[in-house]
Design a protein around this motif. Structure first.
Motif, PDB file in Angstrom:
ATOM      1  N   THR A  20     -20.401  -4.213  52.055  1.00  0.00           N
ATOM      2  CA  THR A  20     -19.824  -4.604  50.771  1.00  0.00           C
ATOM      3  C   THR A  20     -19.322  -6.037  50.834  1.00  0.00           C
ATOM      4  O   THR A  20     -19.540  -6.838  49.913  1.00  0.00           O
ATOM      5  N   GLY A  21     -18.658  -6.388  51.922  1.00  0.00           N
ATOM      6  CA  GLY A  21     -18.140  -7.738  52.085  1.00  0.00           C
ATOM      7  C   GLY A  21     -19.245  -8.777  52.171  1.00  0.00           C
ATOM      8  O   GLY A  21     -19.142  -9.858  51.578  1.00  0.00           O
ATOM      9  N   TYR A  22     -20.313  -8.459  52.894  1.00  0.00           N
ATOM     10  CA  TYR A  22     -21.440  -9.394  52.985  1.00  0.00           C
ATOM     11  C   TYR A  22     -22.028  -9.671  51.605  1.00  0.00           C
ATOM     12  O   TYR A  22     -22.304 -10.822  51.238  1.00  0.00           O
ATOM     13  N   ILE A  23     -22.203  -8.604  50.832  1.00  0.00           N
ATOM     14  CA  ILE A  23     -22.770  -8.764  49.489  1.00  0.00           C
ATOM     15  C   ILE A  23     -21.914  -9.705  48.651  1.00  0.00           C
ATOM     16  O   ILE A  23     -22.421 -10.634  48.008  1.00  0.00           O
ATOM     17  N   GLY A 103     -20.429   9.182  54.194  1.00  0.00           N
ATOM     18  CA  GLY A 103     -19.446   9.854  53.352  1.00  0.00           C
ATOM     19  C   GLY A 103     -18.173   9.075  53.088  1.00  0.00           C
ATOM     20  O   GLY A 103     -17.270   9.593  52.413  1.00  0.00           O
ATOM     21  N   TYR A 104     -18.093   7.828  53.558  1.00  0.00           N
ATOM     22  CA  TYR A 104     -16.868   7.034  53.369  1.00  0.00           C
ATOM     23  C   TYR A 104     -17.179   5.743  52.615  1.00  0.00           C
ATOM     24  O   TYR A 104     -18.191   5.086  52.866  1.00  0.00           O
ATOM     25  N   VAL A 105     -16.262   5.403  51.734  1.00  0.00           N
ATOM     26  CA  VAL A 105     -16.495   4.387  50.712  1.00  0.00           C
ATOM     27  C   VAL A 105     -15.678   3.123  50.981  1.00  0.00           C
ATOM     28  O   VAL A 105     -14.512   3.194  51.383  1.00  0.00           O
ATOM     29  N   SER A 106     -16.298   1.971  50.721  1.00  0.00           N
ATOM     30  CA  SER A 106     -15.563   0.705  50.551  1.00  0.00           C
ATOM     31  C   SER A 106     -15.823   0.218  49.135  1.00  0.00           C
ATOM     32  O   SER A 106     -16.888   0.456  48.571  1.00  0.00           O
ATOM     33  N   ASP A 107     -14.849  -0.488  48.569  1.00  0.00           N
ATOM     34  CA  ASP A 107     -14.903  -0.884  47.160  1.00  0.00           C
ATOM     35  C   ASP A 107     -14.274  -2.263  47.038  1.00  0.00           C
ATOM     36  O   ASP A 107     -13.161  -2.487  47.536  1.00  0.00           O
ATOM     37  N   ALA A 108     -14.991  -3.202  46.408  1.00  0.00           N
ATOM     38  CA  ALA A 108     -14.455  -4.557  46.277  1.00  0.00           C
ATOM     39  C   ALA A 108     -15.109  -5.269  45.107  1.00  0.00           C
ATOM     40  O   ALA A 108     -16.142  -4.838  44.588  1.00  0.00           O
ATOM     41  N   ASN A 235     -10.259  -6.005  47.146  1.00  0.00           N
ATOM     42  CA  ASN A 235     -10.683  -5.713  48.512  1.00  0.00           C
ATOM     43  C   ASN A 235     -10.210  -4.322  48.921  1.00  0.00           C
ATOM     44  O   ASN A 235      -9.214  -3.808  48.392  1.00  0.00           O
ATOM     45  N   THR A 236     -10.913  -3.741  49.880  1.00  0.00           N
ATOM     46  CA  THR A 236     -10.458  -2.521  50.530  1.00  0.00           C
ATOM     47  C   THR A 236      -9.551  -2.904  51.690  1.00  0.00           C
ATOM     48  O   THR A 236      -9.923  -3.720  52.538  1.00  0.00           O
ATOM     49  N   VAL A 237      -8.363  -2.308  51.718  1.00  0.00           N
ATOM     50  CA  VAL A 237      -7.294  -2.709  52.626  1.00  0.00           C
ATOM     51  C   VAL A 237      -6.808  -1.504  53.434  1.00  0.00           C
ATOM     52  O   VAL A 237      -6.503  -0.452  52.860  1.00  0.00           O
ATOM     53  N   VAL A 238      -6.718  -1.665  54.747  1.00  0.00           N
ATOM     54  CA  VAL A 238      -6.157  -0.623  55.613  1.00  0.00           C
ATOM     55  C   VAL A 238      -4.723  -0.985  55.973  1.00  0.00           C
ATOM     56  O   VAL A 238      -4.446  -2.109  56.409  1.00  0.00           O
ATOM     57  N   ILE A 239      -3.829  -0.033  55.813  1.00  0.00           N
ATOM     58  CA  ILE A 239      -2.440  -0.209  56.238  1.00  0.00           C
ATOM     59  C   ILE A 239      -2.349   0.107  57.733  1.00  0.00           C
ATOM     60  O   ILE A 239      -2.833   1.147  58.188  1.00  0.00           O
ATOM     61  N   THR A 240      -1.740  -0.791  58.481  1.00  0.00           N
ATOM     62  CA  THR A 240      -1.581  -0.614  59.923  1.00  0.00           C
ATOM     63  C   THR A 240      -0.090  -0.622  60.262  1.00  0.00           C
ATOM     64  O   THR A 240       0.765  -0.681  59.380  1.00  0.00           O
TER      65      THR A 240
END
Length: 249
Positions: A20-23, A103-108, A235-240
């Motif tokens: 998704t990010g490359y696109i 089965g897992y999604v990214s969205d941006a 952007n898709t963001v992961v909380i750490t």
């Protein structure tokens, strides 16, 4: 319920996010030019997603007919790609795209200039991006969800733009839209506390004039009521346990 993702799940979203990010960050910047149709953009993006062994998340989602949302000028989101819609010099276009991997999604999403655009168009695109990064500062364990919302609103409105109320950011994982909903406006210090392992799609959607919107007769395309420009940055963001990780940047 807000799902806390395991490291394995985050790794799958991360792989999806690379495509998704490359696109958004490389490929589209090279092809969005005057003369291209929004359908051509959609076709070429779908080819890339499938070439990487992934599924275009949007295609068929609640009946949506394409792999990207292509929203031009006053169109805020959910624009349907068309062979008849040919981009012109001075347009701006928001492209929203999702990839599904195992089965897992990214969205941006990003908003792009088409050729040379006005200073006003350049400014609203920059303001949407600034709104995102202001919200990102609160994508940390221990903050409240509405801290993100408030930061986005404060930044965007300080730049003189409207923040859309009807459309929100959201959780993302096995579904494109999971809990929680994350508005781009509101008072700080409210809502659940953010925890490591949460994955969000943070997405300011802003307007040049009134923040009010309406839906066209196709039942998808959402436009500004006054015809003013709109911009979208996501952007898709992961909380750490420390700084947030951007999976689509």
């Amino acid at each position: 319920m807000i799902y806390i993702k395991s490291q394995h799940e985050i790794n799958l979203i991360r792989e999806s996010g690379k495509v998704t990010g490359y696109i958004l960050n490389e490929f589209l910047e090279s092809i969005i030019k005057p003369g291209i149709t929004t359908k051509e953009i959609d076709t070429r993006v779908e080819e890339i997603i499938r070439k990487h062994g992934m599924i275009p998340t949007f295609k068929g989602y609640q009946g949506f007919p394409a792999s990207v949302c292509a929203s031009v000028n006053e169109e805020v989101v959910h624009g349907i790609p068309s062979r008849e819609r040919r981009l012109q010099e001075g347009d701006i276009i928001s492209i929203d795209v999702g990839s599904t991997y195992k089965g897992y999604v990214s969205d941006a999403a990003r908003t792009y200039p088409v050729g040379k655009v006005s200073d006003e168009a350049t400014d609203i695109m920059k303001a949407a991006e600034e709104g995102f990064f202001s919200g990102l500062e609160y994508c940390k364990a221990g903050c409240r969800l509405s801290d993100i919302s408030h930061a986005i609103q404060t930044r965007v409105e300080s730049r003189g733009y409207g923040v859309i109320r009807e459309l929100v950011g959201h959780g993302v994982g096995q579904q494109m839209h999971e809990e929680p909903q994350i508005p781009n406006y509101g008072r700080p210090g409210r809502g659940p506390r953010i925890q490591a392992g949460m994955v969000f799609a943070i997405e300011p959607m802003i307007t040049q004039g009134s923040y009010r919107v309406r839906t066209l007769e196709d039942n998808w395309t959402i436009v500004t009521v006054d015809g003013g420009l709109a911009a979208h940055y996501e952007n898709t963001v992961v909380i750490t346990d420390g700084e947030p990780e951007l999976l689509t940047l």
